[in-house]
Scaffold this motif. Structure first.
Motif: not given
Length: 115
Positions: A41-54
């Motif tokens: 969940e945290a990693m998904d949130g970080i990706l969202t904040k970055l505006g990037l895909e995995p």
């Protein structure tokens, strides 16, 4: 404002980014993500904040990327995030989180946008 850095002390870019933050008088929360990986969940949130895909923040040269065939386009975002959490060596570093935003410290100066 709380500043957090996903940090690998063995990485020169990560060390440079941490020093850059500290030079500005900020004492960030330092998370050595190889020892304490973020939750899915945290990693998904970080990706969202970055505006990037995995895959945009995955270290593709690392063995787990190849061994797990993470280049397979059929893999979902959730599956890729799960791989990053299970194998944190895949996470590009450093990542700095501040003020509801995140930046990848490559180059280290990129994090200044959110500080």
């Amino acid at each position: 404002m709380t500043v957090t850095i996903l940090h690998n002390p063995r990485c020169s870019k990560s060390r440079q980014t941490l020093a850059l933050i500290q030079e500005r008088g900020i004492t960030p929360d330092v998370i050595e993500y190889l020892k304490t990986p973020p939750s899915a969940e945290a990693m998904d949130g970080i990706l969202t904040k970055l505006g990037l895909e995995p895959r945009e923040v995955m270290r593709k040269q690392e063995a787990p990327y190849k061994d797990l065939a993470l280049d397979n386009p059929a893999l979902s975002r959730g599956e890729l995030v799960a791989a990053m959490v299970a194998h944190p060596i895949l996470i590009e570093r450093p990542i700095v989180i501040a003020g509801g935003k995140a930046r990848l410290g490559r180059p280290p100066e990129a994090v200044l946008e959110i500080l």
